[in-house]
Scaffold this active site. Structure first.
Site, PDB file in Angstrom:
ATOM      1  N   ASP A  82      61.905  60.784  -5.166  1.00 37.77           N
ATOM      2  CA  ASP A  82      60.518  61.028  -4.753  1.00 37.77           C
ATOM      3  C   ASP A  82      59.717  59.724  -4.882  1.00 37.77           C
ATOM      4  OD1 ASP A  82      58.338  62.585  -3.995  1.00 37.77           O
ATOM      5  OD2 ASP A  82      57.886  63.248  -6.041  1.00 37.77           O
ATOM      6  N   GLY A 181      48.701  66.661  -8.344  1.00 40.01           N
ATOM      7  CA  GLY A 181      47.994  67.221  -9.500  1.00 40.01           C
ATOM      8  C   GLY A 181      47.160  68.420  -9.064  1.00 40.01           C
ATOM      9  N   HIS A 208      52.768  66.856   0.562  1.00 40.18           N
ATOM     10  CA  HIS A 208      52.798  66.511  -0.869  1.00 40.18           C
ATOM     11  C   HIS A 208      51.652  67.235  -1.561  1.00 40.18           C
ATOM     12  CE1 HIS A 208      55.719  63.077  -1.348  1.00 40.18           C
ATOM     13  NE2 HIS A 208      55.803  63.371  -0.063  1.00 40.18           N
ATOM     14  N   GLY A 210      51.644  70.083  -3.393  1.00 31.64           N
ATOM     15  CA  GLY A 210      51.648  71.519  -3.079  1.00 31.64           C
ATOM     16  C   GLY A 210      51.018  72.397  -4.154  1.00 31.64           C
ATOM     17  N   ASN A 230      56.140  69.847  -1.446  1.00 30.25           N
ATOM     18  CA  ASN A 230      56.454  69.366  -2.797  1.00 30.25           C
ATOM     19  C   ASN A 230      55.610  70.054  -3.859  1.00 30.25           C
ATOM     20  OD1 ASN A 230      57.864  67.562  -1.240  1.00 30.25           O
ATOM     21  ND2 ASN A 230      56.914  65.729  -2.095  1.00 30.25           N
TER      22      ASN A 230
HETATM   23  P1  13P Z   1      51.978  68.391  -7.215  1.00 31.73           P
HETATM   24  O1  13P Z   1      52.323  67.852  -8.574  1.00 31.73           O
HETATM   25  O2  13P Z   1      50.520  68.353  -6.915  1.00 31.73           O
HETATM   26  O3  13P Z   1      52.580  69.746  -6.983  1.00 31.73           O
HETATM   27  O4  13P Z   1      52.639  67.399  -6.152  1.00 31.73           O
HETATM   28  C1  13P Z   1      54.019  67.166  -6.180  1.00 31.73           C
HETATM   29  C2  13P Z   1      54.397  66.116  -5.204  1.00 31.73           C
HETATM   30  O5  13P Z   1      53.794  65.952  -4.162  1.00 31.73           O
HETATM   31  C3  13P Z   1      55.566  65.279  -5.524  1.00 31.73           C
HETATM   32  O6  13P Z   1      55.734  64.225  -4.629  1.00 31.73           O
END
Ligand code: 13P
Length: 284
Positions: A82, A181, A208, A210, A230
């Site tokens: 990632d 976050g 991203h 999510g 994600n």
């Molecule tokens: P969150 O931590 O907001 O769910 O985002 C995860 C992410 O996009 C990882 O690349």
């Protein structure tokens, strides 16, 4: 089953309008919770591993956990770097057994991002490994990457289409208003940008950040062309809240299994609900 490239399931996700979850793996309990929920829901999924998580777990343990999950479950699982920051880290992961990598060149000027992403696509594809690219700047905090709201920059659709054509990535993360976050205010997702880019390219868009996105917005994003979503923070919160509750209620607890087992269960529930929301259940 061995770990697979994202191309084992993303083309179908795009065609049938569902999304495959990237659930970030941070330790053994994450790996177990994610694979348990996916087995119960018969869903393909992606283990996302950030460079920070890689440092924390060590690359050997990371690959071993993912391979054990794939072997035990028989599910199509991709192990995906990632927000990879360089060619070197992408190659290191591929050599160690990753089946997929993201190169995040979004902070470079457009032409430089294209050039660097193309190099990784060429090397990764030669080894059957899928690649995610990124355009625009996604706000929020993830590990060592922190982007102020004011610096978050939405992707330009024409540039995104050209980025795909020039790089040949297998899926494309574009900044459309989500952030890493939890959200301080409800996110305003630009479904029009998703739709414009997704209808012009054959691969899915990646969402991203999510965690904390309202269910309706997730459904609309998938209809508009998102095929990979994600999630990390919601799992972290579920795990930590449960541990905090148990330790607060009983200061005499010392066996980690006594608080990690219920915490792991709490994550199973988060992952299960995301899989159903994304529509990837029964798609393995
Ligand atoms: P969150 O931590 O907001 O769910 O985002 C995860 C992410 O996009 C990882 O690349």
């Amino acid at each position: 089953m061995p770990l697979v490239s994202m191309n084992e399931f993303l083309p179908r996700a795009k065609a049938e309008k569902f999304a495959v979850g990237q659930f970030n793996m941070n330790n053994l309990e994450f790996a177990q919770a994610i694979v348990q929920a996916a087995m119960e829901e018969k869903s393909p999924f992606i283990f996302g591993v950030s460079e920070g998580a890689l440092k924390y777990m060590g690359i050997e343990f990371t690959v071993a956990l993912a391979e054990a999950a794939a072997k035990k479950s028989g599910l199509p699982i991709a192990l995906h770097l990632d927000h990879g920051s360089s060619f070197e880290i992408a190659m290191k992961c591929i050599r160690a057994g990753f089946s997929s990598v993201m190169f995040d060149g979004s902070h470079y000027p457009f032409e430089e991002n294209v050039r660097l992403t193309k190099e990784i696509v060429k090397a990764a594809h030669a080894m059957g490994v899928s690649v995610e690219g990124e355009l625009g700047t996604i706000g929020g905090v993830e590990d060592d990457i922190s982007v102020e709201d004011a610096d978050a920059r939405l992707a330009n659709p024409e540039e995104a289409i050209r980025f795909y054509e020039e790089t040949g990535v297998d899926c494309l993360a574009i900044a459309v208003g989500t952030a890493h976050g939890m959200y301080k205010a409800e996110p305003k997702i630009r479904f029009d940008i998703i739709e414009k880019v997704a209808s012009a390219i054959p691969v899915p868009i990646v969402l991203h950040g999510g965690s904390g996105v309202p269910d309706d917005d997730i459904r609309k994003s998938i209809q508009a062309g998102v095929g990979k979503i994600n999630v990390n923070t919601e799992n972290q919160i579920a795990l930590t809240n449960k541990i905090r509750e148990i330790l607060n209620n009983d200061p005499k607890v010392y066996d980690p299994r006594k608080y990690l087992s219920p915490a792991r269960e709490a994550m199973v529930e988060v992952v299960r609900s995301k899989i159903r929301l994304f529509g990837s259940n029964n798609k393995a």
